[in-house]
Design a protein around this motif. Structure first.
Motif, PDB file in Angstrom:
ATOM      1  N   ARG A 103       7.408  13.593  -6.764  1.00 15.51           N
ATOM      2  CA  ARG A 103       6.113  13.362  -7.412  1.00 15.51           C
ATOM      3  C   ARG A 103       6.128  13.849  -8.861  1.00 15.51           C
ATOM      4  NH1 ARG A 103       1.757  10.150  -6.104  1.00 15.51           N
ATOM      5  NH2 ARG A 103      -0.213  11.081  -6.796  1.00 15.51           N
ATOM      6  N   ASN A 104       6.691  15.008  -9.087  1.00 10.93           N
ATOM      7  CA  ASN A 104       6.772  15.565 -10.441  1.00 10.93           C
ATOM      8  C   ASN A 104       7.615  14.679 -11.350  1.00 10.93           C
ATOM      9  OD1 ASN A 104       6.551  17.838 -12.445  1.00 10.93           O
ATOM     10  ND2 ASN A 104       8.764  17.899 -12.111  1.00 10.93           N
ATOM     11  N   LYS A 105       8.715  14.170 -10.815  1.00  9.00           N
ATOM     12  CA  LYS A 105       9.620  13.332 -11.607  1.00  9.00           C
ATOM     13  C   LYS A 105       9.015  11.953 -11.861  1.00  9.00           C
ATOM     14  CE  LYS A 105      14.557  12.405 -11.979  1.00  9.00           C
ATOM     15  NZ  LYS A 105      15.873  12.535 -11.324  1.00  9.00           N
ATOM     16  N   LYS A 106       8.403  11.384 -10.828  1.00 12.15           N
ATOM     17  CA  LYS A 106       7.850  10.037 -10.923  1.00 12.15           C
ATOM     18  C   LYS A 106       6.696   9.968 -11.916  1.00 12.15           C
ATOM     19  CE  LYS A 106       6.004   6.291  -8.068  1.00 12.15           C
ATOM     20  NZ  LYS A 106       5.627   5.874  -6.688  1.00 12.15           N
ATOM     21  N   LEU A 107       5.818  10.975 -11.865  1.00  8.46           N
ATOM     22  CA  LEU A 107       4.644  10.990 -12.742  1.00  8.46           C
ATOM     23  C   LEU A 107       4.889  11.727 -14.052  1.00  8.46           C
ATOM     24  CD1 LEU A 107       1.840  11.701 -10.095  1.00  8.46           C
ATOM     25  CD2 LEU A 107       2.609   9.490 -10.996  1.00  8.46           C
ATOM     26  N   PHE A 117      -2.015  17.430 -15.032  1.00 10.56           N
ATOM     27  CA  PHE A 117      -2.613  17.816 -13.761  1.00 10.56           C
ATOM     28  C   PHE A 117      -2.676  16.621 -12.820  1.00 10.56           C
ATOM     29  CE2 PHE A 117      -6.387  18.074 -11.031  1.00 10.56           C
ATOM     30  CZ  PHE A 117      -6.042  19.184 -10.284  1.00 10.56           C
ATOM     31  N   ASN A 118      -2.280  16.850 -11.573  1.00  9.04           N
ATOM     32  CA  ASN A 118      -2.373  15.830 -10.540  1.00  9.04           C
ATOM     33  C   ASN A 118      -2.921  16.493  -9.286  1.00  9.04           C
ATOM     34  OD1 ASN A 118      -0.869  14.404  -8.017  1.00  9.04           O
ATOM     35  ND2 ASN A 118      -1.325  12.896  -9.612  1.00  9.04           N
ATOM     36  N   LYS A 119      -4.020  15.966  -8.773  1.00 15.23           N
ATOM     37  CA  LYS A 119      -4.739  16.607  -7.671  1.00 15.23           C
ATOM     38  C   LYS A 119      -3.878  16.756  -6.420  1.00 15.23           C
ATOM     39  CE  LYS A 119      -9.117  16.425  -5.149  1.00 15.23           C
ATOM     40  NZ  LYS A 119     -10.387  15.666  -4.949  1.00 15.23           N
ATOM     41  N   SER A 120      -3.201  15.684  -6.012  1.00 15.61           N
ATOM     42  CA  SER A 120      -2.389  15.738  -4.791  1.00 15.61           C
ATOM     43  C   SER A 120      -1.183  16.665  -4.973  1.00 15.61           C
ATOM     44  CB  SER A 120      -1.924  14.334  -4.394  1.00 15.61           C
ATOM     45  OG  SER A 120      -1.091  13.774  -5.398  1.00 15.61           O
ATOM     46  N   PHE A 121      -0.617  16.695  -6.175  1.00 14.78           N
ATOM     47  CA  PHE A 121       0.518  17.574  -6.473  1.00 14.78           C
ATOM     48  C   PHE A 121       0.089  19.034  -6.369  1.00 14.78           C
ATOM     49  CE2 PHE A 121       3.130  20.059  -9.413  1.00 14.78           C
ATOM     50  CZ  PHE A 121       4.412  19.678  -9.043  1.00 14.78           C
ATOM     51  N   SER A 122      -1.076  19.356  -6.949  1.00 18.51           N
ATOM     52  CA  SER A 122      -1.585  20.721  -6.915  1.00 18.51           C
ATOM     53  C   SER A 122      -1.892  21.165  -5.484  1.00 18.51           C
ATOM     54  CB  SER A 122      -2.849  20.821  -7.775  1.00 18.51           C
ATOM     55  OG  SER A 122      -3.333  22.143  -7.792  1.00 18.51           O
TER      56      SER A 122
END
Length: 348
Positions: free
Chosen positions: A275-279, A203-208
């Motif tokens: 963002r999905n790939k980096k994290l 889970f990532n707040k900014s991604f969501s």
């Protein structure tokens, strides 16, 4: 039944998407008024194939509700009867919901097939709803959503009727499309809720938050797209199919907003991909989102610069609806992982 419930849900989802595809073909071919009445088509369960079936003829049997065209207006049989030697107005009443009385066999059958897909999807949602009862003790939201889907399909059918009665009013066409996406959303939630092994994604707040923004942008684009499509339909009536290059020669503001927002849609979803790939968050469906957005942009460019190649309008709409489905499922996954993360903290 419970064992195969998720398969039933997936089949129902496919059926709903088939209705969306059929609806896109109806708009592409201008067949929206192919059946001027509802739920029958010219008063028949199986529509006519030639104009002679809609003409008054002597010594011919008519059933109550069957339609003929007389002096460019629709006439409905008041009761079962056999015609005499001369036309008698006493056996007929004028159709008053609208004054459209044109028979085009191609348009009629395209619209009729669209309605058949709608009926099939309706049966699919009904089967899904009855099958969902087995989940009542385990997860009450599954049967609740399944029955809401049935109600949604009923409301969608009513909307379809009002679209016909209003002679394809733009606002009602837009509502019809949005309601289809609401039904898709309900079924996707059911599919996720019945997933046995839910992968633990990060889970990532900014991604969501950006996922939600991307979904809202897609919805705005779909609504704007239906308005642009209505303008194009009007221009096609003015200039004809032989002058497609003129359809967008003087577009309204909706077109420019729609085109500009497509750049923002691409940038937002590109951010999500990076963002999905980096994290290493694990949301693989983001890749599909980016692919469908690129396809959507390509079809949009083709319509504008290549003068609406055959099928491009329908494909543009279908891609947008599939894109919405993938993005909505991604959002379900993200929110579910947020809830799981909160529960884990409570346990600790």
């Amino acid at each position: 039944m419970k064992k195969n419930f998720r398969k039933i849900a997936k089949v129902t989802l496919v059926l709903v998407y088939l209705v969306i595809i059929a609806g896109a073909v109806v708009r592409m071919t201008g067949s929206g008024m192919g059946c001027p009445d509802w739920p029958k088509c010219f008063g028949y369960y199986i529509p006519p194939t030639e104009i002679s079936q809609l003409e008054w003829q002597p010594e011919r049997d008519f059933k109550k509700g069957q339609v003929i065209i007389v002096d460019e207006s629709l006439k409905i049989a008041k009761e079962d009867f056999t015609t005499g030697d001369k036309y008698s107005e006493s056996h007929w009443e004028t159709y008053t919901k609208h004054d459209y009385a044109i028979f085009n066999p191609s348009h009629t059958w395209v619209e009729y097939i669209n309605r058949l897909f709608g009926a099939l999807a309706g049966f699919g949602t009904l089967i899904l709803a009855f099958a969902s009862i087995s989940y009542w003790k385990k997860n009450k939201w599954i049967p609740i959503l399944a029955w809401l889907t049935v109600l949604g399909m009923g409301f969608q059918a009513w909307l379809g009727a009002t679209v016909v009665y209003s002679l394809l009013a733009p606002v009602r066409i837009t509502l019809h499309m949005v309601m289809a996406l609401v039904i898709v959303a309900f079924i996707l939630i059911i599919i996720y809720q019945t997933k046995e092994r839910k992968e633990r994604l990060k889970f990532n707040k900014s991604f969501s938050a950006m996922l939600l923004a991307a979904l809202i942008l897609t919805l705005i684009q779909i609504v704007l797209g239906t308005q642009v499509r209505q303008f194009i339909d009007e221009q096609s009536d003015v200039f004809g199919d032989m002058s497609k290059n003129l359809w967008l020669s003087n577009p309204e503001i909706d077109f420019y907003i729609h085109r500009t927002l497509s750049i923002l849609v691409l940038l937002v979803n590109l951010y999500l991909y990076i963002r999905n790939k980096k994290l290493n968050l694990g949301y693989t469906k983001v890749n599909w989102v980016l692919i469908f957005i690129i396809l959507e942009i390509i079809t949009g460019i083709a319509m504008y610069y290549l003068d609406f190649p055959f099928g491009s309008q329908a494909l543009h709409l279908v891609i947008a609806s599939i894109l919405f489905g993938i993005q909505f499922y991604l959002l379900i996954e993200a929110r579910a992982n947020k809830n799981q993360l909160t529960q884990d903290k409570v346990v600790r």
